[in-house]
Design an enzyme around this catalytic site. Structure first.
Site, PDB file in Angstrom:
ATOM      1  N   ASN A  73      -1.945  15.880  23.556  1.00  0.00           N
ATOM      2  CA  ASN A  73      -1.172  17.115  23.526  1.00  0.00           C
ATOM      3  C   ASN A  73      -2.039  18.356  23.366  1.00  0.00           C
ATOM      4  O   ASN A  73      -1.671  19.439  23.827  1.00  0.00           O
ATOM      5  CB  ASN A  73      -0.157  17.066  22.373  1.00  0.00           C
ATOM      6  CG  ASN A  73       0.961  16.085  22.647  1.00  0.00           C
ATOM      7  OD1 ASN A  73       1.773  16.282  23.524  1.00  0.00           O
ATOM      8  ND2 ASN A  73       0.983  14.992  21.887  1.00  0.00           N
TER       9      ASN A  73
ATOM     10  N   ASP B 275      -1.599   6.208  24.422  1.00  0.00           N
ATOM     11  CA  ASP B 275      -2.783   6.315  23.566  1.00  0.00           C
ATOM     12  C   ASP B 275      -2.791   5.222  22.503  1.00  0.00           C
ATOM     13  O   ASP B 275      -3.855   4.674  22.169  1.00  0.00           O
ATOM     14  CB  ASP B 275      -2.854   7.697  22.913  1.00  0.00           C
ATOM     15  CG  ASP B 275      -1.583   8.072  22.148  1.00  0.00           C
ATOM     16  OD1 ASP B 275      -0.512   7.508  22.439  1.00  0.00           O
ATOM     17  OD2 ASP B 275      -1.665   8.951  21.264  1.00  0.00           O
TER      18      ASP B 275
ATOM     19  N   TYR C 103       7.501  -3.893  20.089  1.00  0.00           N
ATOM     20  CA  TYR C 103       8.444  -2.785  19.909  1.00  0.00           C
ATOM     21  C   TYR C 103       9.809  -3.176  20.462  1.00  0.00           C
ATOM     22  O   TYR C 103       9.904  -3.963  21.413  1.00  0.00           O
ATOM     23  CB  TYR C 103       7.918  -1.569  20.681  1.00  0.00           C
ATOM     24  CG  TYR C 103       7.701  -0.314  19.865  1.00  0.00           C
ATOM     25  CD1 TYR C 103       6.971  -0.345  18.687  1.00  0.00           C
ATOM     26  CD2 TYR C 103       8.200   0.911  20.290  1.00  0.00           C
ATOM     27  CE1 TYR C 103       6.747   0.816  17.960  1.00  0.00           C
ATOM     28  CE2 TYR C 103       7.980   2.076  19.571  1.00  0.00           C
ATOM     29  CZ  TYR C 103       7.253   2.019  18.401  1.00  0.00           C
ATOM     30  OH  TYR C 103       7.037   3.163  17.682  1.00  0.00           O
TER      31      TYR C 103
END
Length: 258
Positions: A9, A109, A100
Site C-alpha cells: 500500500n 503478501d 482460511y
C-alpha cells in the site's frame, strides 16, 4: 535473471535474482495514478543506474495488495520487458495449504511470506510483517497456513493520533530511554514504541499457545518489514528479522511456476 515485485500500500519493492542470489533491490512509492509508461521510465532508470539490462530478465513475478495498480504494472512489464508476469493469486502453485474460511481473502503478501519462511526454516512459524498494516501469520511445520491477525500499522497508529488529537504533534519514531516521560513528544514516542512492542508480545504469546494446543512445537517467530528492527529493540518475542522475506518468497514461487 528474474525480476520480482512486491506491491504494498505504501511502497513497491523490486528485486533482481540471479539463481538464488538477490543481486539488487529498490523501493518505489506506490501510486495507482501512474501510467505504465511512467512506471516503465522509473524502472528503466533503476536498471541503467545499477548496470543491469532488460534483456537479461527472463521472467517476472508480482505480488500485490493494491488491485488498482495492477493494470499499469502488468502493461509496463509487457511493453518494456516483453514478458507476461506471473501474478500471485488463485491458480498459482505455492506449496502452502491455506486453511482460511475463504482462501481468496488471504493477502498475496501473507502467502508469499509464508512460502519463504517455510522454505527457509522448515518448522512451525509465526510471521510478523510490519507494513502499512501489521500482520501476524501462523504456519505449521507441514506448510498449513492456519490464519492470523491484522492490526493497524505503527505509522497508521502514529498518524491517526496526530490527525485526530488537535494538540498532539507528529513525532519521529524512536524508542525513549524511559517509559515515564516528562514532555509530550517523548510521551507519544514511548506510547508508540512500548505499546506496540507489548501488543506484539501479547499476540505472539496467544498464537504460540494456540499452535501448541494443536500439537505443534513452539513456533519460531520471524519478522519482516521496514519497522521490524525498531520493534525488536523492545519486543521479547521476535527470534529473527529477515528484511527480504517477501522477495525470497516471490523467487520460490516463480521457481514452482516457471
Amino acid at each position: 535473471m528474474v525480476l520480482v515485485l512486491d506491491v504494498g500500500n505504501t511502497n513497491i519493492v523490486l528485486g533482481i535474482y540471479k539463481n538464488e542470489k538477490l543481486m539488487v533491490n529498490w523501493r518505489l512509492a506506490t501510486d495507482d495514478k501512474r501510467t505504465a509508461d511512467e512506471y516503465g521510465i522509473q524502472v528503466m532508470d533503476l536498471f541503467t543506474n545499477s548496470d543491469f539490462h532488460i534483456k537479461d530478465i527472463e521472467g517476472v513475478i508480482i505480488s500485490s495488495v493494491v488491485p488498482n495498480i495492477m493494470y499499469s504494472l502488468e502493461h509496463m512489464i509487457l511493453k518494456y520487458f516483453k514478458l507476461k508476469p506471473i501474478i500471485v493469486g488463485p491458480g498459482v502453485k505455492t506449496g502452502i495449504n491455506i486453511k482460511y474460511d475463504n482462501p481468496r481473502e488471504v493477502g498475496a503478501d501473507r502467502i508469499v511470506n509464508a512460502v519463504a519462511a517455510h522454505e527457509l526454516y522448515k518448522k512451525p512459524l509465526i510471521i510478523i510483517d510490519f507494513g502499512t498494516a501489521t500482520t501476524f501469520c501462523a504456519v505449521t511445520k507441514e506448510a498449513n497456513y492456519l490464519g492470523g491477525t491484522i492490526c493497524p500499522g505503527i505509522k497508521i497508529s502514529s498518524d491517526a493520533l496526530f490527525e485526530r488529537a488537535a494538540k498532539l504533534p507528529r513525532v519521529e519514531l524512536v524508542k525513549t530511554p524511559t517509559i515515564i516521560c516528562r514532555n509530550t513528544v517523548s510521551s507519544i514516542q514511548a506510547g508508540i514504541a512500548y505499546g506496540y512492542a507489548g501488543q506484539v508480545d501479547y499476540i505472539v504469546t496467544k498464537m504460540k499457545q494456540e499452535m501448541i494446543d494443536l500439537g505443534q512445537e513452539e513456533p519460531f517467530v520471524v519478522a519482516t518489514g521496514g519497522l521490524a528492527k525498531f520493534i525488536k529493540q523492545e519486543s521479547k518475542s521476535i527470534d529473527e528479522i529477515n528484511h527480504i522475506l517477501t522477495l525470497e518468497g516471490l523467487r520460490v514461487i516463480y521457481e514452482k511456476n516457471r
